[in-house]
Scaffold this active site. Structure first.
Site, mmCIF file in Angstrom:
data_model
loop_
_atom_site.group_PDB
_atom_site.id
_atom_site.type_symbol
_atom_site.label_atom_id
_atom_site.label_comp_id
_atom_site.label_asym_id
_atom_site.label_seq_id
_atom_site.Cartn_x
_atom_site.Cartn_y
_atom_site.Cartn_z
ATOM 1 N NE ARG A 109 -3.512 2.696 0.638
ATOM 2 C CZ ARG A 109 -3.287 3.917 0.174
ATOM 3 N NH1 ARG A 109 -2.230 4.154 -0.588
ATOM 4 N NH2 ARG A 109 -4.114 4.901 0.473
ATOM 5 C CG HIS A 167 -0.705 6.469 2.164
ATOM 6 N ND1 HIS A 167 -0.209 5.180 2.286
ATOM 7 C CD2 HIS A 167 -1.780 6.513 3.004
ATOM 8 C CE1 HIS A 167 -0.929 4.495 3.139
ATOM 9 N NE2 HIS A 167 -1.887 5.279 3.600
ATOM 10 C CG HIS A 181 -4.550 8.853 5.713
ATOM 11 N ND1 HIS A 181 -5.067 8.333 4.559
ATOM 12 C CD2 HIS A 181 -3.848 7.841 6.290
ATOM 13 C CE1 HIS A 181 -4.694 7.072 4.434
ATOM 14 N NE2 HIS A 181 -3.955 6.751 5.466
ATOM 15 C CD GLU A 195 -3.777 3.770 7.912
ATOM 16 O OE1 GLU A 195 -3.925 4.554 6.947
ATOM 17 O OE2 GLU A 195 -2.928 2.853 7.912
ATOM 18 C CG HIS A 204 1.180 5.549 7.144
ATOM 19 N ND1 HIS A 204 0.596 6.793 7.311
ATOM 20 C CD2 HIS A 204 0.192 4.758 6.626
ATOM 21 C CE1 HIS A 204 -0.673 6.755 6.931
ATOM 22 N NE2 HIS A 204 -0.942 5.526 6.505
ATOM 23 C CD GLU A 262 -7.283 3.741 1.609
ATOM 24 O OE1 GLU A 262 -6.116 3.353 1.469
ATOM 25 O OE2 GLU A 262 -7.711 4.231 2.670
#
Length: 429
Positions: free
Chosen positions: A120, A123, A125, A129, A168, A191
């Site tokens: 993944r 990135h 946010h 999370e 992360h 997402e």
């Protein structure tokens, strides 16, 4: 179709866990013999039109709601099966947000799968999370505000928490990779709206990249021009080697939830993880609960946040009391999401075979709940007797049973409730 033969039998069936499974004498002649029907005693009638029998079997308390349900209440259930599945190279993702479930205002959830070696991508946010490993193993990396990097390997039952803005990444490891549940502290989260490294670099002029990193522009000629999101990569080396390659963080961003010693009760177990034992998790508190067959997550409510539940195993029933004479009952199976608004009283009843396993999550630094039984037990008895109109021997029975300490998961009090489906058929024949 004939109804149950006596009023006494109806009352008995309505008092047990299997009340939604009762049978009529001529069940075999019904248009949908395996699906529950909208009948209760003398109320209701059979369905003559089309029926989604599979859905009805999962939702017996919608088709035939308990007599105690009343008023109008928003939907509090969503199945990840109904969410859009985003398929990517080496994995997939699907989400439950306020768009899928309007009552999911405080938290949003993402279910994600990464194959071995799949990323993944790196990135960050706007939202914090929180994550729970459902199956498999993975490696996570996160940079803290002081410039330290935390790297760890996780397995089933482990958690991570990344504060808002902390960059992360996640990578599947082992032979099968990993599947996990992500929780974000905003129901409007998507997402698709994360800040991705590949997208960030592609939207920055190469001349600026060269100046920033003090290299020639040609270094960046092969940059991907679109986000990678989930993609296959090199399998990671040893955890020790990765940790040696970075400046270590002073903080811990992971927690072994299933390694906690559980609180054990007659009806199951409880593990609570919040800021008291996982200090970095400032905005998300959680409980891992198991409920034995026939058991009950007691009648209670949460004063500090909505509950966002995820069912990992089993078949459960929840009645939500929302004041103003409103109550509604929902049925949940593995893969379902449940919402209970703040201060709405509810229970979770195991109505299936085997154990119920679930996560309760809250947008709060600490897990808090009020027990209905503890409240009654710690209120002078005459007050409770006057309120509930329970007197004499009945009050004596109740008052002697009330416990002043919480018993969050209660065992099956009535042994008749452990009867099999076929045992109840005998009452209708």
């Amino acid at each position: 179709m004939d109804e149950l033969t006596t009023e006494g039998e109806i009352r008995f069936l309505e008092s047990v866990l299997e009340e939604r499974r009762f049978r009529y004498k001529n069940l075999a002649a019904a248009p949908n013999p395996d699906a529950p029907e909208p009948r209760r005693g003398k109320k209701g009638l059979d369905i003559l039109g089309p029926v989604n029998a599979d859905r009805a079997r999962q939702e017996p308390d919608h088709v035939r709601p308990p007599a105690t349900d009343a008023g109008k209440m928003a939907n509090m259930k969503w199945s990840f099966t109904d969410s859009h599945m985003r398929l990517e190279e080496g994995g997939w993702a699907r989400e439950t947000t306020v768009r899928e479930l309007p009552s999911s205002r405080e938290l949003a959830g993402v279910n994600m799968r990464l194959g071995p070696g799949a990323y993944r991508e790196l990135h960050w946010h706007n939202e914090s999370e929180w994550a729970y490993i459902i199956k498999g193993t993975c490696r996570i990396t996160v940079l803290d505000i002081e410039g330290g990097c935390f790297i760890d390997d996780l397995e089933e039952g482990d958690l991570w928490y990344f504060p808002t803005g902390f960059p992360h990444g996640i990578q599947g490891t082992g032979d099968n990779g990993v599947e996990f549940l992500l929780i974000f502290d905003d129901g409007n989260f998507s997402e698709d709206s994360t800040f991705l490294l590949t997208d960030y670099m592609a939207r920055t002029p190469q001349s600026v990249l060269a100046k920033n990193f003090r290299v020639s522009e040609k270094v960046f000629n092969m940059l991907s021009q679109k986000e990678k999101y989930i993609f296959e990569g090199q399998k990671p080396g040893s955890l020790a080697d990765d940790r040696k390659a970075v400046r270590p963080s002073k903080h811990r961003f992971t927690h072994r939830m299933l390694k906690q010693e559980p609180l054990r009760y007659p009806g199951g177990t409880v593990r609570i993880t919040d800021s008291t034992n996982f200090p970095v998790s400032k905005t998300t508190a959680a409980a891992h609960v198991t409920i034995k067959q026939g058991g009950l997550r007691e009648m209670h409510w949460h004063p500090n946040a909505d509950e966002w539940s995820f069912f990992l195993k089993g078949h459960a029933r929840v009645t939500i009391f929302a004041a103003e004479g409103r109550a509604r009952t929902f049925d949940y199976v593995a893969g379902d999401v449940g919402i209970v608004p703040k201060n709405n009283a509810h229970y979770v009843e195991n109505i299936g075979e085997g154990e119920v396993e679930m996560l309760e999550m809250f947008r709060a630094p600490k897990f808090e709940d009020f027990s209905t039984e503890q409240w009654l037990a710690n209120t002078p008895g005459y007050i409770i007797s006057d309120h509930l109109n329970i007197t004499g021997d009945r009050w004596k029975e109740l008052s002697q049973s009330l416990k002043k300490d919480k018993v969050p998961v209660k065992g099956d009090f009535n042994t008749k409730r452990n009867k099999s489906f076929s045992d109840f058929e005998e009452l209708t024949l």
